[in-house]
Structure formats: C-alpha cells, structure tokens
Scaffold this active site. Structure first.
Site: not given
Ligand SMILES: NC(=O)c1ccc[n+]([C@@H]2O[C@H](COP(=O)([O-])OP(=O)(O)OC[C@H]3O[C@@H](n4cnc5c(N)ncnc54)[C@H](O)[C@@H]3O)[C@@H](O)[C@H]2O)c1
Ligand SMILES: O=c1ccn([C@@H]2O[C@H](COP(=O)(O)OP(=O)(O)O[C@H]3O[C@H](CO)[C@@H](O)[C@H](O)[C@H]3O)[C@@H](O)[C@H]2O)c(=O)[nH]1
Length: 435
Positions: A30, A260
């Site tokens: 990172d 997301c």
């Molecule tokens: N947060 C979720 O629940 C979730 C779930 C599924 C998919 N995603 C996707 O995954 C991706 C990451 O999301 P996140 O929530 O983990 O992001 P985040 O912002 O929490 O973390 C990103 C990290 O990458 C680091 N970073 C940035 N540029 C960099 C570089 N050049 N080299 C090394 N490190 C670097 C940052 O310092 C940070 O620690 C996004 O595309 C998001 O849409 C997120």
């Molecule tokens: O019946 C429901 C379910 C969820 N929410 C809202 O929807 C948002 C997202 O909830 P949730 O999906 O549980 O959380 P995330 O961590 O944002 O996860 C979603 O987004 C991620 C990032 O892409 C995906 O990886 C996951 O599969 C997807 O569920 C929150 O504000 C919840 O309060 C509602 O209002 N009603």
C-alpha cells in the site's frame, strides 16, 4: 502460492489476510505508510469482525506481510491482486486514477512472469486496458496474463463472506490464468464460476445493480403501502416467501449508502451512456434512493414543524451496522438538514464516531451511548440498525425524552412492541403508532 495484493483497504486487506489463512504466502503493498506500519504492528485500520485476530495470527506465522515497496512486494510472486479504490468520478463514471497508477507501479517493478488479477470493481473492458498499461511500461522482459476476480464481500461481515460467499467469479481469456486462479481459490471450497474477462466484470456491476434495484423497489412499495394503509413488513414477508423473489434485501428504510451501491449504479449507467444506451430502470433506482433519504426528515418536519432550539438525538451514523464506514452514509444528508432547520444534534454510533467527525458538520455533538443521546431530547431518529440501537428499550425513550417521539429510518421495532409503550413511533411503510 506466492501472492502480492496491491491496496490494503476493505477488499485488499481482507483478501490478503484470508488468502494467508488458506496457507498462501501474501505480501500486501500500500502507498499509505501509516497504514502499513499499523498493519505490521497487528492493528487493523478498519473495523471488521474477526479481521484483527486473523491478521495477528498470520503475521505471527509469517504468512502475511505489509510493505510500501513495490519491488520487494512483487518479488517472485505468481499472482498479483489489484484491489485499489475505483471511486465515483465527477460525471458518475468510475475514476480509474488509482488503477492506472498502480498498474504503472506494477510494470516498473515486475521482474518475473505473473498473472495480474483485478479485484477492484472496474468497468467492462478495463482489464484489457490494465494489461495495455502494464505492458507499455514494463522495465524487465516479463510476460503477464490478466484475470478478473470481482469481490462480493459486504462490509461488516467481510471475513465471514470471504469464507462463506455464494460463489467465486473468475474471468480470463487465458485458460492457464483461469486454472491458476481456480487452484488458489480451491481452499475456500465455494462454487466457482469460470468465464471470460468482460463477462466477469459485468457480473459484478449487474449483481450490485440488481441488489440496489431490489432496495429501491421495496422502498417504493413501502411509501405506497404507508399511503394506502398497508404494512410493508407484511408485504415484504408475503413477497419474500416466493422463492423466485427471495426474502433478502427487502428491508425498507432510508435507502442504500456505502462505498459500492451508490457509485456502482451510477457507473453502470455511465457505461451505457458511453455507447448511447439509456438505462431507465437504474436511473430511477438512483432517483428513488435519493428521495428516500429525505423521507424520514420530511416526516419529522411535518410532525414537529419547527426544529429551532429542539434537541434531536441521531442514533446510528455508519451507512450500515457493524462497520465504521461513513462513505455515502444517509446520516450525512440527514444531520445537515436537521442542523439547517435549527436543531441541536446529539449523535451516537458504537464505532463510527471517529470517521463521522471527519465528514459531519462541526456543530454535531456526540454521545457515548443511546441513553446519553436521548436524554432530554425532543425527537429521536434512528438511521442505522446497530444491535445496541435495536436493543435499546422503548422505555429508555419514554423515561429520558421530553416527549417520546421516535422516527425510525430502519424499521427496527415491530409494531406490536410499540403498542402501549408510551412512544409515538413513525417508521417507513407502516402506520404511525401512538403507543
Ligand atoms: N468496500 C467493499 O465492500 C467492496 C466490496 C467489493 C468490491 N469493492 C471494490 O474494491 C475496490 C477497493 O475498495 P475498498 O473499499 O477496499 O477501497 P479502499 O479505499 O478502502 O482501499 C484502497 C486502498 O488502496 C490503496 N492505494 C491506492 N493507490 C495505491 C497504489 N498505487 N498502490 C498501492 N496501494 C494503493 C489506498 O491507500 C487504500 O489503502 C473498489 O473498486 C471497490 O469498488 C469494494
Ligand atoms: O434490504 C436492504 C439491504 C441493504 N440496505 C442498505 O443497502 C446498503 C448496502 O448494504 P450491504 O449490501 O449489506 O453492504 P455493502 O457492504 O455495501 O455490500 C454491497 O456492496 C459490496 C461492494 O460492491 C458488494 O461486494 C456486496 O456484495 C454488496 O452487498 C446499506 O446502506 C444498507 O443499509 C437496505 O436499505 N435494505
């Protein structure tokens, strides 16, 4: 297998630590020095159940390590996961700045053949673009293959979801890359969907867009139910028992937030726009969600008229329970509106206060508990269904507030509980109860 993970946010950190738990040797890279130091000392920078324990265990076993140095981190790795952020750009499309920078960093330091695996959510076609950037900037003579492995974890249950997800999607146009990814993921013992690169990228957006649609749909049904005398709890239960519909994601409330759904729904609309294809369903999903956030405050204002000088207790700040994440939390717009109307706001959240202070207006006061927040309040409003808030008894409102007036944006209480409680209870998609 020897693996590098770029980015130690919610996805990168959880992926790295869970792959280490499966027995792989993982180096997480990172650019954030402070984060890397914290991680190497065994402290998780994010709140996720079970994560810190797994981190400490795998640090101790030397299965995982953290660095800011690309050269050291990429050395001898067979797989490099890309898990940097893809935030929303100004026009709604996915901002690929971090992906581009990380791809160039990989290219400059890669010294052996490897498979690059994208975990970040990226628009269809981006993996081909990543391959182009890396190949154009390679310093050493090495060969890369590219694969997509979109992430489906939910914040608040990220570790659990990694080990118990419904499926793992791997996409590549290269058979060997697919085989390698299948072998790496075998330890999770989950169904694996193998597909091509573009379909894997599309599966991620289509899944999030569908779930967001389900939420906006039930919210629209809730608003109508309320107006015509139906109860959304009963409506959702009756609908959800139909297996074709399914009972999950039918919780009506103040809409979806987080890092997301809001950005990914806008990004997929933007993908369509780029090729002149309108997506009216998703445009309305976004509009309904925005309207939903103001519904609870509109109800409150209709009931109280004037908030000047009134104390409002805000219960729950994070975008959902069990996370300290404030990205796109509905609480931001709600507290801004309450302050604009002249209210004094006292907020409580079990873990998100430190992050909330960075994004909420400075006038917000913070309480250590739900009891403290509602003490002497004129109105209470629930924005996140934390266990601590769901279990805070209705008698607590009755005993501590000037008049027990509760607006519940997450339908935490069932209406039978509220009857005869002494609390005036307004929720979403259900009749008002004068308990
Ligand atoms: N947060 C979720 O629940 C979730 C779930 C599924 C998919 N995603 C996707 O995954 C991706 C990451 O999301 P996140 O929530 O983990 O992001 P985040 O912002 O929490 O973390 C990103 C990290 O990458 C680091 N970073 C940035 N540029 C960099 C570089 N050049 N080299 C090394 N490190 C670097 C940052 O310092 C940070 O620690 C996004 O595309 C998001 O849409 C997120
Ligand atoms: O019946 C429901 C379910 C969820 N929410 C809202 O929807 C948002 C997202 O909830 P949730 O999906 O549980 O959380 P995330 O961590 O944002 O996860 C979603 O987004 C991620 C990032 O892409 C995906 O990886 C996951 O599969 C997807 O569920 C929150 O504000 C919840 O309060 C509602 O209002 N009603």
């Amino acid at each position: 297998m020897k693996i590098a993970v770029i980015g130690t946010g919610y996805v990168g950190l959880v992926t790295g630590v869970c792959l280490a738990e499966l027995g792989h040797h993982v180096t997480c890279i990172d650019v954030d020095q402070e984060k890397v130091e914290k991680l190497n000392s065994g402290k998780s920078p994010i709140y996720e159940e079970g994560l810190e324990e797994l981190l400490q265990k795998n640090l101790h076993n030397e299965q995982v390590e953290f660095t800011t140095e690309y050269q050291q981190g990429l050395k001898d790795k067979q797989l490099v996961y890309l898990a940097v952020g893809t935030p929303q750009g100004e026009d709604g499309s996915a901002d690929l700045t971090y992906i581009e920078a990380a791809s160039r960093d990989i290219a400059e330091h890669l010294e052996n053949d490897t498979v690059i695996v994208t975990k970040s959510t990226v628009p269809v076609g981006t993996n081909e673009y990543i391959k182009e950037i890396i190949e154009a900037n390679l310093v050493h003579e090495v060969h890369i293959k590219i694969a997509s492995n979109p992430e489906f974890l939910r914040q608040g249950s990220a570790v659990y979801d990694t080990f118990h997800g419904d499926r793992i999607v791997i996409g590549s146009d290269d058979e060997e890359a697919l085989e390698l990814l299948e072998a790496v993921n075998a330890g999770f013992n989950l169904p694996i969907v193998k597909t091509d690169l573009r379909s894997a990228e599309m599966i991620k957006y289509a899944s999030n867009a569908f779930l967001a649609t389900k939420i906006s749909f039930i919210n629209e049904m809730a608003n109508l139910s309320e107006k015509i005398g139906a109860n959304i709890d009963h409506v959702a239960r009756g609908m959800g028992m139909d297996k074709r519909i399914g009972e999950s994601f039918l919780n009506a409330g103040i809409g979806f937030g987080g890092s997301c759904f809001p950005k990914d729904t806008r990004a997929i609309i933007s993908i369509g726009k780029e090729i002149a294809y309108d997506m009216p369903i998703l445009e309305n999903v976004v509009d309904v969600n925005e309207r939903q956030r103001s519904i609870i405050v509109d109800k409150l204002l209709k009931r109280v008229y004037d908030l000047k000088g009134k104390k409002v207790a805000v219960l729950g700040l994070s975008f959902k329970p069990n996370t300290d994440d404030m990205r796109e939390a509905p609480s931001i717009a709600v507290t801004e509106k309450l302050l604009e109307e002249g209210a004094t706001v006292v907020a409580y959240d079990p873990v998100a206060v430190a992050n909330a202070k960075k994004v909420l207006p400075g006038q917000v006061n913070y309480a250590e508990s739900a009891e403290e927040a509602v003490q002497g309040a004129d109105v209470a409003i629930i924005l996140t269904e934390w266990k601590q808030i769901k279990e805070f008894p209705l008698t607590g409102y009755k005993e501590r507030m000037n008049k027990a007036l509760l607006f519940d944006g997450r339908n935490c209480f069932n209406l039978d509980q509220v009857k005869d409680s002494g609390v005036e209870y307004h929720s979403i998609g259900r009749p008002v109860i004068y308990g």
